[in-house]
Design a protein around this motif. Structure first.
Motif: not given
Length: 339
Positions: A26, A29, A32, A69, A72-73, A75
């Motif tokens: 990520s 993050n 992740h 990615f 962060g949310r 992908a």
């Protein structure tokens, strides 16, 4: 995660069933990690907090060859089933952005143009805006199949069959757009890997014949005089030189050193400006298929499993051999000379 060979390295407890094809951390993050696999899955791990390793799993209709990615949310994935997919990692919703005519080999996200870019064996590169009701925003046609691709700043490097490279401005990917540069590989054999430098000044390529080339975007004679190539991922046994492919390359986001992964089961860290190897980690039991640094440069993910360089006769026994390791990094990734 379970403890592995060294104190600084851990192994994910629920790896894919078949060989790892791609790894991506990520951008926000540092813990992740996305893992794409030939077992037709894309998996999300929290490498620090989740005792079971896996946070989410997304099944596909065929092998997943690459992933990326955007933030962060969200992908993305692409592979043998030719679909471009977007994943909301929080809600676990899946959105089909579009499709290529043949296998999708490469998936990258450009922060500068805020677009997803996919490359395919159908000899096209396509640009997508996931926020748009009509996501396809650009398409380029190439003379050969697209094997490798990466973004460095505004530069998109596309590696094709036939050892050809085209370099584009990521903000100009409309049909008919001509490349900024056309290049032929400095390496004699087929290109196996490609990664752009963290500082955006150039890129490195690896070949099936155990060599790495360091290239620079600046076409001036002064800049081009700095490019070079070197041998790596080779072993001498009983007087014979065994040569392995350089399966993957990744640049450190802070120090601009890079990692190389080989069919010989080793991972090395290189300082390309000093032309030195900084570290070689202990050998793994199988081929290393991909490597990825996390966003703050504190971790290196290493995907291990069957590779075709091990021979077709071993392909059937590859199921269950995949491993994913995450290594904590120290001073070995820092450049020798920071001037």
């Amino acid at each position: 995660m379970s403890q592995s060979r060294e104190d600084k390295e851990v192994e994910l407890t629920s790896p894919p069933f078949d060989t790892v094809s791609a790894l991506a951390f990520s951008p926000t993050n540092p813990n992740h990690l996305l893992v794409a696999s030939w077992d037709t899955s894309l998996r999300l791990y929290d490498v620090q907090q989740d005792a079971q390793g896996q946070k989410a799993k997304f099944d596909h209709k065929a092998a997943v060859l690459d992933c990326a990615f955007s933030d962060g949310r969200h992908a993305f994935s692409g592979g043998l089933d030719t679909w471009v997919r977007e994943f909301d990692l929080e809600s676990q919703n899946v959105n089909h952005l579009g499709q290529h005519d043949e296998t999708i080999s490469q998936v990258v996200f450009s922060k500068d143009s805020n677009s997803l870019i996919t490359g395919s064996f159908d000899r096209t590169v396509r640009a997508w805006d996931p926020r748009s009701p009509t996501p396809l925003i650009g398409k380029l046609t190439f003379p050969e199949r697209v094997y490798q691709m990466d973004v460095g700043g505004n530069n998109l490097v596309v590696g094709m069959a036939g050892r050809q490279f085209h370099i584009y401005d990521v903000r100009k990917l409309k049909e008919g757009e001509q490349p900024l540069q056309r290049r032929e590989s400095s390496l004699k054999y087929m290109t196996r890997s490609l990664a752009c430098m963290a500082d955006g000044k150039g890129y490195a390529t690896g070949s099936v014949e155990g060599r790495i080339a360091v290239e620079y975007f600046d076409p001036s004679p002064e800049a081009q005089s700095q490019k070079y190539a070197f041998k790596c991922h080779r072993q001498t046994s009983k007087g014979e030189d065994h040569v392995w492919p350089v399966n993957a390359l990744a640049f450190h986001p802070v120090h601009n050193t890079f990692a190389s992964a080989g069919g010989d089961g080793t991972v090395s860290i290189w300082d390309h400006s000093a032309k030195k190897r900084l570290r070689q980690y202990p050998k793994y039991q199988m081929s290393v298929q991909d490597v990825a640094f996390n966003c703050d440069g504190s971790l290196l993910a290493i995907g291990v499993g069957y590779g075709w360089e091990q021979g077709a006769e071993k392909a059937g026994s590859s199921v269950g051999t995949a491993r994913v390791y995450v290594r904590g990094l120290g001073d070995e990734v820092k450049r020798l000379n920071k001037s």
